[in-house]
Write an enzyme that holds these catalytic residues in place. Sequence first.
Site, PDB file in Angstrom:
ATOM      1  N   ARG A 164       0.876  -1.179   0.000  1.00  0.00           N
ATOM      2  CA  ARG A 164       0.000   0.000   0.000  1.00  0.00           C
ATOM      3  C   ARG A 164       0.911   1.226   0.000  1.00  0.00           C
ATOM      4  NH1 ARG A 164      -5.275   1.546   3.448  1.00  0.00           N
ATOM      5  NH2 ARG A 164      -6.086   0.074   1.934  1.00  0.00           N
ATOM      6  N   HIS A 187      -7.424  -0.484  -6.060  1.00  0.00           N
ATOM      7  CA  HIS A 187      -7.492  -1.230  -4.794  1.00  0.00           C
ATOM      8  C   HIS A 187      -8.268  -2.526  -5.114  1.00  0.00           C
ATOM      9  CE1 HIS A 187      -7.676  -2.217  -0.660  1.00  0.00           C
ATOM     10  NE2 HIS A 187      -8.291  -1.162  -0.161  1.00  0.00           N
TER      11      HIS A 187
HETATM   12  C1  NCD Z   1     -10.238   2.358   1.487  1.00  0.00           C
HETATM   13  C2  NCD Z   1      -8.845   2.747   1.034  1.00  0.00           C
HETATM   14  O1  NCD Z   1      -7.893   2.721   1.802  1.00  0.00           O
HETATM   15  O2  NCD Z   1      -8.738   3.065  -0.132  1.00  0.00           O
HETATM   16  N1  NCD Z   1     -10.277   1.698   2.710  1.00  0.00           N
HETATM   17  C3  NCD Z   1     -10.061   0.349   2.768  1.00  0.00           C
HETATM   18  O3  NCD Z   1      -9.126  -0.180   2.215  1.00  0.00           O
HETATM   19  N2  NCD Z   1     -10.950  -0.373   3.459  1.00  0.00           N
HETATM   20  C4  NCD Z   1     -11.175   3.494   1.443  1.00  0.00           C
HETATM   21  C5  NCD Z   1     -10.907   4.676   2.304  1.00  0.00           C
HETATM   22  O4  NCD Z   1      -9.851   4.836   2.895  1.00  0.00           O
HETATM   23  O5  NCD Z   1     -11.833   5.500   2.381  1.00  0.00           O
END
Ligand code: NCD
Length: 318
Positions: A104, A134
Amino acid sequence: MKHLLGTDGMSREDAVLLLDTAAQMAATQEREVRKLPTLRGKTVVNLFFEDSTRTRISFEAAAKRLSADVINFSAKGSSVSKGESLKDTALTLQAMGADAVVIRHSASGAAYQLAHSGWLRGSVLNAGDGTHQHPTQALLDAFTARRRLVDDPEGKGLDGLTLAIVGDVLHSRVVRSNVSLWTTLGAKVVLVAPPTLLPVGVSTWPVEVVHRLDHAIDRFDLDAVMMLRVQRERMTGGGDAFFPSPEEYTRLYGLDRSRMDRLPSHAIVMHPGPMNRGLEIAAEAADSDRSVIVEQVANGVAVRMAALYLLLAGEEAA
Ligand code: NCD
């Protein structure tokens, strides 16, 4: 499949294979002993340059349930410039024998760079890169909807369903991954946002766009409504530049009891989390019978088990 970098360009066949494999993984999670020996001896590294609660924990649980060794590397706060630190980190992970790296990063394209740089030999799984993609989030969303809304779902997509995605489209990688995946699986996607929270070029996306949540509820027979988090950390200068006030945002785009009551009786309410309760979603919507938000989190583990399995257990897995 070697890497999982995005859902754009993913074939329907691969998407359905991932969802069907996730269904098998979910079934194993109902047994008394939930651990499978499948990835024994493999090493999975979680490389998180950005904050995360559920995605990181979910990938960790998924790898552990498949008996892989897991190394968590939280790289936030590094002072080295991003390109260099990513390269050096990748070389270190390669030297340690990582079979898969879950990354990430705040930079769009970071996962792609890691996969195609030659720094690493293992598989790369994108856990969110900037505002770009994602993929495991979209897969767990599609999985949740398929389970709830499609009869006898195995081998099937999301044909004929209509999904509304509401809110901060501009800053959302969740939207980009979901638009590609749901359309590949045969669904129609309606985006609901003020013009200031839509990206340039949205007219080329395979979606319908409306600027009021009430219009979306009136005009479409919605099967699912996905609320997006207002991503203030990505709004330089604060939210003020994008909408007049939080109250105004909630008035036009918030999901509350009265809007929810106007949805078809079978429609489900989704949110990727973390939620801003009271801003994009009222507690009465988040905690209602229609809400599948907690199910989305549970299904995330099965979907990530499926992804790790298909990428790491080799050709015979597919
Ligand atoms: C999302 C992200 O990190 O993109 N969250 C997640 O992975 N559950 C959405 C967000 O942060 O709003």
